[in-house]
Enzyme design. Sequence first.
Site, PDB file in Angstrom:
ATOM      1  N   SER A 127       0.824  -1.214   0.000  1.00  0.00           N
ATOM      2  CA  SER A 127       0.000   0.000   0.000  1.00  0.00           C
ATOM      3  C   SER A 127       0.854   1.258   0.000  1.00  0.00           C
ATOM      4  O   SER A 127       0.323   2.350  -0.186  1.00  0.00           O
ATOM      5  CB  SER A 127      -0.862   0.046   1.264  1.00  0.00           C
ATOM      6  OG  SER A 127      -1.689  -1.058   1.343  1.00  0.00           O
ATOM      7  N   HIS A 138      -1.102  -2.408  -7.090  1.00  0.00           N
ATOM      8  CA  HIS A 138      -1.850  -2.115  -5.867  1.00  0.00           C
ATOM      9  C   HIS A 138      -3.356  -2.268  -6.111  1.00  0.00           C
ATOM     10  O   HIS A 138      -4.001  -1.376  -6.661  1.00  0.00           O
ATOM     11  CB  HIS A 138      -1.497  -0.684  -5.398  1.00  0.00           C
ATOM     12  CG  HIS A 138      -2.144  -0.296  -4.117  1.00  0.00           C
ATOM     13  ND1 HIS A 138      -2.639   0.952  -3.863  1.00  0.00           N
ATOM     14  CD2 HIS A 138      -2.396  -1.035  -3.001  1.00  0.00           C
ATOM     15  CE1 HIS A 138      -3.158   0.978  -2.658  1.00  0.00           C
ATOM     16  NE2 HIS A 138      -3.022  -0.205  -2.114  1.00  0.00           N
ATOM     17  N   GLU A 178      -3.679   0.344  -9.049  1.00  0.00           N
ATOM     18  CA  GLU A 178      -2.598   1.299  -9.317  1.00  0.00           C
ATOM     19  C   GLU A 178      -1.372   0.505  -9.768  1.00  0.00           C
ATOM     20  O   GLU A 178      -1.000  -0.469  -9.108  1.00  0.00           O
ATOM     21  CB  GLU A 178      -2.219   2.066  -8.043  1.00  0.00           C
ATOM     22  CG  GLU A 178      -3.172   3.166  -7.672  1.00  0.00           C
ATOM     23  CD  GLU A 178      -2.721   3.883  -6.388  1.00  0.00           C
ATOM     24  OE1 GLU A 178      -2.395   5.069  -6.468  1.00  0.00           O
ATOM     25  OE2 GLU A 178      -2.714   3.249  -5.320  1.00  0.00           O
ATOM     26  N   ASN A 202      -3.658   6.017  -1.428  1.00  0.00           N
ATOM     27  CA  ASN A 202      -3.395   6.061   0.016  1.00  0.00           C
ATOM     28  C   ASN A 202      -2.706   7.346   0.466  1.00  0.00           C
ATOM     29  O   ASN A 202      -2.784   7.710   1.630  1.00  0.00           O
ATOM     30  CB  ASN A 202      -2.599   4.835   0.451  1.00  0.00           C
ATOM     31  CG  ASN A 202      -3.492   3.617   0.496  1.00  0.00           C
ATOM     32  OD1 ASN A 202      -4.694   3.735   0.701  1.00  0.00           O
ATOM     33  ND2 ASN A 202      -2.928   2.447   0.292  1.00  0.00           N
TER      34      ASN A 202
HETATM   35  N1  LIG Z   1      -6.324  -4.136   3.605  1.00  0.00           N
HETATM   36  C1  LIG Z   1      -6.408  -3.302   2.586  1.00  0.00           C
HETATM   37  O1  LIG Z   1      -7.393  -2.557   2.449  1.00  0.00           O
HETATM   38  C2  LIG Z   1      -5.316  -3.272   1.552  1.00  0.00           C
HETATM   39  C3  LIG Z   1      -5.573  -2.662   0.317  1.00  0.00           C
HETATM   40  C4  LIG Z   1      -4.577  -2.667  -0.663  1.00  0.00           C
HETATM   41  C5  LIG Z   1      -3.335  -3.242  -0.394  1.00  0.00           C
HETATM   42  N2  LIG Z   1      -3.110  -3.813   0.829  1.00  0.00           N
HETATM   43  C6  LIG Z   1      -1.793  -4.420   1.074  1.00  0.00           C
HETATM   44  O2  LIG Z   1      -1.894  -5.816   0.869  1.00  0.00           O
HETATM   45  C7  LIG Z   1      -0.958  -6.489   1.722  1.00  0.00           C
HETATM   46  C8  LIG Z   1      -1.702  -7.497   2.585  1.00  0.00           C
HETATM   47  O3  LIG Z   1      -2.695  -6.827   3.342  1.00  0.00           O
HETATM   48  P1  LIG Z   1      -3.960  -7.607   3.939  1.00  0.00           P
HETATM   49  O4  LIG Z   1      -4.963  -6.575   4.276  1.00  0.00           O
HETATM   50  O5  LIG Z   1      -4.316  -8.745   3.059  1.00  0.00           O
HETATM   51  O6  LIG Z   1      -3.330  -8.170   5.318  1.00  0.00           O
HETATM   52  P2  LIG Z   1      -3.761  -9.460   6.140  1.00  0.00           P
HETATM   53  O7  LIG Z   1      -3.238  -9.244   7.510  1.00  0.00           O
HETATM   54  O8  LIG Z   1      -5.207  -9.765   5.942  1.00  0.00           O
HETATM   55  O9  LIG Z   1      -2.950 -10.643   5.390  1.00  0.00           O
HETATM   56  C9  LIG Z   1      -1.559 -10.730   5.377  1.00  0.00           C
HETATM   57  C10 LIG Z   1      -1.209 -12.195   5.147  1.00  0.00           C
HETATM   58  O10 LIG Z   1       0.202 -12.289   4.934  1.00  0.00           O
HETATM   59  C11 LIG Z   1       0.623 -13.496   5.531  1.00  0.00           C
HETATM   60  N3  LIG Z   1       2.061 -13.485   5.706  1.00  0.00           N
HETATM   61  C12 LIG Z   1       2.794 -12.841   6.639  1.00  0.00           C
HETATM   62  N4  LIG Z   1       4.113 -13.131   6.477  1.00  0.00           N
HETATM   63  C13 LIG Z   1       4.187 -13.975   5.401  1.00  0.00           C
HETATM   64  C14 LIG Z   1       5.262 -14.646   4.752  1.00  0.00           C
HETATM   65  N5  LIG Z   1       6.511 -14.493   5.167  1.00  0.00           N
HETATM   66  N6  LIG Z   1       4.973 -15.433   3.694  1.00  0.00           N
HETATM   67  C15 LIG Z   1       3.702 -15.588   3.263  1.00  0.00           C
HETATM   68  N7  LIG Z   1       2.638 -14.993   3.863  1.00  0.00           N
HETATM   69  C16 LIG Z   1       2.886 -14.195   4.911  1.00  0.00           C
HETATM   70  C17 LIG Z   1      -0.172 -13.540   6.842  1.00  0.00           C
HETATM   71  O11 LIG Z   1      -0.185 -14.863   7.377  1.00  0.00           O
HETATM   72  C18 LIG Z   1      -1.552 -13.100   6.343  1.00  0.00           C
HETATM   73  O12 LIG Z   1      -2.334 -14.189   5.896  1.00  0.00           O
HETATM   74  C19 LIG Z   1      -0.235  -5.401   2.511  1.00  0.00           C
HETATM   75  O13 LIG Z   1       0.957  -5.062   1.832  1.00  0.00           O
HETATM   76  C20 LIG Z   1      -1.228  -4.263   2.474  1.00  0.00           C
HETATM   77  O14 LIG Z   1      -0.641  -3.010   2.639  1.00  0.00           O
HETATM   78  C21 LIG Z   1      -4.076  -3.851   1.798  1.00  0.00           C
END
Ligand SMILES: NC(=O)c1ccc[n+]([C@@H]2O[C@H](COP(=O)([O-])OP(=O)(O)OC[C@H]3O[C@@H](n4cnc5c(N)ncnc54)[C@H](O)[C@@H]3O)[C@@H](O)[C@H]2O)c1
Length: 297
Positions: free
Chosen positions: A125, A146, A158, A196
């Site tokens: 993000s 993104h 994005e 963001n």
């Molecule tokens: N939540 C949002 O609205 C949103 C929107 C766009 C982008 N993002 C980005 O997407 C990414 C994930 O966010 P999310 O909301 O899905 O988080 P989340 O906490 O729901 O999921 C993260 C996942 O990553 C896994 N993980 C952690 N370390 C790991 C590793 N070493 N190998 C494999 N898996 C691993 C965790 O077990 C978990 O299942 C982040 O970079 C976040 O910034 C989030």
Amino acid sequence: MSESTLPEIKTVGVIGAGQMGSGIAHVCALAGLKVLVSDISEAQLEKGVASIGHNLDRQIKKGLISEADKSAVLDRISTGTSHDIFGDCDIVIEAATENEEIKRSIFKELCQHLRDDAIIASNTSSISITRLASNTDRPGRFIGMHFMNPVPLMQLVELIRGIATDEDTFASVKQFTDKLGKNAVAAEDFPAFIVNRILLPMINEAVYTLYEGVGSVEAIDTAMRLGANHPMGPLELADFIGLDTCLAVMYVLYEGLADSKYRPCPLLVKYVEAGWVGRKSGRGFYDYSGDKPVPTR
Ligand SMILES: NC(=O)c1ccc[n+]([C@@H]2O[C@H](COP(=O)([O-])OP(=O)(O)OC[C@H]3O[C@@H](n4cnc5c(N)ncnc54)[C@H](O)[C@@H]3O)[C@@H](O)[C@H]2O)c1
């Protein structure tokens, strides 16, 4: 190379089966692509695949897809806890926790398992694509992709070029984004990119508004829904995104742009320290343990 001569992306790897990784796997499999998903634990993978099933059921209820589509989508998805499942992938999209150290260690380990021509995309993000790319053996084949949350519903992706991203990589990923039925917007590699950079300071300001007692959780969210015509209040949205992710993005803005206007609100820090990270943990600015979310302040 023109877009039409680019090799087509047919096999997609996804790292992280959380909210975003499972959403990305869902839309890729629905577009007919073979998808491999990894996470650190089997339990997390099972949770991710169950949430894809649940979201496909919602699409069936809306009449968007059939039961047969659902089973075809689930058949196209396989999972594993090691990166060796990604050997045949044309692209691997990293959607693990928003923490630069975690992402760096993933990329370091991942590269040895990939074909030389495979593309790596990060769904970060906020973190610098140039910096993440420099930690791999293929900065030219590395890009920011993104997606927005929830991925099956949101139209935008994005696309962020790092300084070394080559044009074929950008064109291939643009073509792939089109195939997923999403709209791509190019953003430069600045902290938090476009969406963001604008959205998170607003959410952080909403938390300051709560912290200073200007309004209650309900008042702030109602005010922004009815007064600014936002579909969700900013605190409800923060819970939906995940307060840990919101805080991580604010730190990237604060440190990356070296401007005190991005200082994370102390109340946001405290909620994350308490483990109250929003919907995914059952509590954030709202409590989700009952039938209806209840404001906590
Ligand atoms: N939540 C949002 O609205 C949103 C929107 C766009 C982008 N993002 C980005 O997407 C990414 C994930 O966010 P999310 O909301 O899905 O988080 P989340 O906490 O729901 O999921 C993260 C996942 O990553 C896994 N993980 C952690 N370390 C790991 C590793 N070493 N190998 C494999 N898996 C691993 C965790 O077990 C978990 O299942 C982040 O970079 C976040 O910034 C989030």
